[in-house]
Write an enzyme that holds these catalytic residues in place. Structure first.
Site, short mmCIF file in Angstrom:
data_model
loop_
_atom_site.label_atom_id
_atom_site.label_comp_id
_atom_site.label_asym_id
_atom_site.label_seq_id
_atom_site.Cartn_x
_atom_site.Cartn_y
_atom_site.Cartn_z
N ARG A 8 67.04 -50.04 -27.66
CA ARG A 8 67.37 -51.37 -27.31
C ARG A 8 66.39 -51.69 -26.21
O ARG A 8 66.65 -51.09 -25.13
CB ARG A 8 68.77 -51.25 -26.99
CG ARG A 8 69.29 -52.74 -26.90
CD ARG A 8 70.76 -52.39 -26.65
NE ARG A 8 71.08 -53.79 -25.91
CZ ARG A 8 71.55 -53.94 -24.56
NH1 ARG A 8 71.52 -52.84 -23.78
NH2 ARG A 8 72.21 -55.27 -24.29
N HIS A 33 67.92 -61.17 -21.56
CA HIS A 33 68.25 -60.35 -20.69
C HIS A 33 68.09 -60.75 -19.39
O HIS A 33 67.19 -60.38 -18.49
CB HIS A 33 67.81 -58.78 -20.90
CG HIS A 33 68.62 -57.76 -20.16
ND1 HIS A 33 69.16 -56.49 -20.77
CD2 HIS A 33 69.13 -57.75 -18.73
CE1 HIS A 33 69.64 -55.99 -19.85
NE2 HIS A 33 69.67 -56.32 -18.59
N GLU A 91 75.16 -59.42 -21.62
CA GLU A 91 75.88 -59.66 -20.40
C GLU A 91 75.99 -61.27 -19.68
O GLU A 91 75.43 -61.32 -18.50
CB GLU A 91 75.61 -58.68 -19.29
CG GLU A 91 75.73 -57.16 -19.70
CD GLU A 91 75.46 -56.28 -18.36
OE1 GLU A 91 75.02 -56.79 -17.26
OE2 GLU A 91 75.48 -54.98 -18.63
N ASN A 99 79.21 -53.10 -22.91
CA ASN A 99 78.29 -52.46 -21.77
C ASN A 99 79.56 -52.07 -20.81
O ASN A 99 80.36 -52.93 -20.39
CB ASN A 99 77.47 -53.23 -21.13
CG ASN A 99 76.10 -53.70 -21.75
OD1 ASN A 99 76.03 -53.09 -22.92
ND2 ASN A 99 75.08 -54.27 -21.41
N TYR A 116 80.59 -49.80 -17.38
CA TYR A 116 80.21 -49.04 -16.17
C TYR A 116 81.25 -48.51 -15.41
O TYR A 116 81.42 -47.13 -14.94
CB TYR A 116 79.17 -49.62 -15.24
CG TYR A 116 77.88 -49.94 -15.91
CD1 TYR A 116 76.79 -48.96 -15.72
CD2 TYR A 116 77.58 -50.83 -16.67
CE1 TYR A 116 75.64 -49.08 -16.39
CE2 TYR A 116 76.32 -50.93 -17.23
CZ TYR A 116 75.35 -50.20 -16.98
OH TYR A 116 74.19 -50.30 -17.81
N GLU A 174 75.28 -50.12 -23.32
CA GLU A 174 74.75 -49.68 -22.08
C GLU A 174 76.08 -49.07 -21.66
O GLU A 174 77.07 -49.24 -21.68
CB GLU A 174 74.41 -50.95 -20.81
CG GLU A 174 73.21 -51.65 -21.21
CD GLU A 174 72.91 -52.48 -20.15
OE1 GLU A 174 73.53 -52.27 -19.26
OE2 GLU A 174 72.29 -53.43 -20.62
O1 IFM Z 1 70.31 -52.59 -14.80
C1 IFM Z 1 71.51 -53.26 -15.39
C2 IFM Z 1 71.32 -53.99 -16.62
O2 IFM Z 1 70.03 -54.82 -16.42
C3 IFM Z 1 72.43 -54.52 -17.26
N1 IFM Z 1 73.52 -53.91 -16.99
C4 IFM Z 1 73.88 -53.07 -15.97
C5 IFM Z 1 72.36 -52.38 -15.37
C6 IFM Z 1 73.04 -51.62 -14.05
O3 IFM Z 1 73.36 -52.41 -13.22
#
Ligand code: IFM
Length: 476
Positions: free
Chosen positions: A77, A120, A165, A303, A305, A383
């Site tokens: 991706r 992006h 995002e 995504n 985290y 992600e």
């Molecule tokens: O590096 C970023 C990415 O560009 C978008 N999502 C989060 C990642 C980590 O911060």
């Protein structure tokens, strides 16, 4: 530990983004994007780092695709650079298009499925000068750019993501100022968010006309960064209210228009009275917009985290702005328009190098809640990953057990969601390479492959070697 087999069709991938890896910032017709400009603002990026060279991927496509093949990736991706494909947001630039055609062909030669993300975060600067995402016309220019790429690559790219995002583009870019273009204009983030989603809707509409049908003709969707908010102290009304605001102004401000074709009533309540240029921000919403924005998509990219414990009260150990959006070297404001500042106190969970809490079970909770609340298309985790301060050993190897454990824990969380009935079809580790981590520049390393920025040497870390085995076997 017992073995965890994934569905045989599960897509194993890794992800990157154009600005973070390509470099070649002024070559073959590319013109500046908002990140080229922002990175030159003193204090905007740690150590004054820029994306001028980054990982020099522009000149190393073959080597990098060979690397992906050696890691048994099914899919890659990547994002395309608007400023390369349509410099200054103007006419198509054949040399820019050719670069992506070469990347796609190289991937296909090695048996790797290309997955394109059209945006992006790197808007051509000239379009920002005309108002950027607060200007409705930018959505139409985005559709022009998307079609240039689809005309060139539509016959061989099966997955098309419109935006990555958009929360970051809109609210870090136009409300908080942590990201390019660095504007701190409160309600502008809501206007930008609406126009970003309009751009998404226009592209989906155009691609449908061009035969993107969710099957052989290709699939189209969007990637959202989503959180699992909870009140830091559920007995404190201020914390409950802060969590409610995060739920709506982070997740649902995008989820509802895209998956239901409407803004939740709570969004209007939370933003009541917020005006943009003398009018309620909702004047940006025109007849027909929500039908376009809410048209069915084939793929929802998630995504993830970490989650967020939100509080409406000050805390000694809390980031005022939230862990993911603390700016390392610049005064910024809250990316949540209106209302009191939200704080994000620590809960005592382990943290990554960026001080982000490690909360893998949040990913299961998030996926299950999405599935319960919405009529979802196919879901891919587009992600997930972690920055840790890696050390290169004397023998040149890079052992990163924390990252390996992070990815393994989150893959287990994905597996648990699948077992609970969520149609998750793939996982993309962020990131293939160490790269330009936005406001943190090259200070934070997210790659499963180490990059020596002096020599551009790539060294797969132990997490990459482990991930390649998992990708090959489909078993954790
Ligand atoms: O590096 C970023 C990415 O560009 C978008 N999502 C989060 C990642 C980590 O911060």
């Amino acid at each position: 530990m017992t073995e965890t087999p994934f569905p045989t069709s599960f897509l194993w991938g890794s992800a990157t983004a154009a600005f973070q890896i390509e470099g070649a910032h002024d070559q073959d017709g590319r013109t500046p994007s908002i990140w080229d400009t922002f990175a030159r603002v003193p204090g905007a990026v740690l150590d004054g780092d820029t994306g001028d060279v980054a990982c020099d991927h522009y000149h190393r496509v073959e080597e990098d695709v060979d690397l992906m093949a050696s890691l048994n990736l099914d899919a890659y991706r990547f994002s395309t650079s608007w400023a390369r494909v349509r410099p200054d947001g103007g006419e198509p630039n054949q040399r820019g298009v050719d670069f992506y055609a070469r990347l796609v062909d190289t991937l296909l030669d090695r048996g790797i499925t290309p997955w394109v993300t059209l945006y992006h975060w790197d808007l051509p600067q000239v379009l920002e000068d005309a108002g950027g995402w607060t200007n409705r016309d930018t959505a139409h220019r985005f559709a022009d750019y998307a079609l240039t790429l689809h005309d060139a690559l539509g016959d061989r790219v099966p997955y098309w993501t419109t935006l990555n995002e958009p929360w970051c583009s809109a609210f870090l870019g136009y409300t908080g100022g942590q990201h390019a273009p660095g504007r701190q204009e409160g309600v502008a983030g809501l206007v930008a968010a609406h126009h970003l989603m309009l751009g998404h809707g226009l592209v989906v509409d155009e691609l449908r006309r061009r035969g993107v049908d969710g099957r052989e003709g290709g699939q189209v969707g969007i990637t959202l960064n989503l959180t699992v908010p909870e009140p830091f102290d559920p007995t404190e009304p201020a914390d409950v209210s802060a969590s409610h605001r995060v739920e709506h102004l982070f997740n649902r401000v995008f989820l509802d228009p895209i998956l239901r074709g409407s803004y939740a009533e709570e969004i209007h309540e939370l933003t009541e009275g917020l005006c943009w240029r003398g009018h309620p921000w909702q004047s940006a919403i025109r007849d027909g917009d929500l039908a376009l924005i809410g048209a069915p998509i084939d793929v929802l990219g998630v995504n993830y985290y970490h989650g967020d414990a939100a509080s409406g009260r000050p805390h000694r150990d809390a980031d005022l702005l939230g862990s993911r959006i603390r700016h390392p070297s610049r005064e910024t404001t809250s990316p949540y328009p209106g209302g009191e500042a939200i704080t994000f106190p620590r809960r005592g969970l382990p943290v990554t190098g960026l001080d982000w809490e490690v909360q893998p079970e949040g990913l299961t909770d998030l996926l299950v809640a999405l599935n319960d609340d919405y009529d979802l298309p196919a879901v891919y985790v587009t992600e997930n990953g972690a920055a840790y301060p890696d050390v290169v050993a004397d023998d040149g190897t890079v052992d990163d057990p924390e990252r390996l454990a992070f990815v393994a824990g989150h893959l287990r969380a994905v597996h648990a969601a699948i077992e609970k009935g969520v149609d998750v079809r793939g996982y993309f580790v962020w990131s293939l390479l160490d790269n330009f981590e936005w406001a943190y520049g090259y200070d934070q390393r997210f790659g499963i492959v180490h990059v020596d920025y002096e020599t551009q040497q790539r060294t797969p870390k132990s997490s990459a070697l482990w991930y390649s085995r998992v990708a090959a076997e489909g078993i954790l």
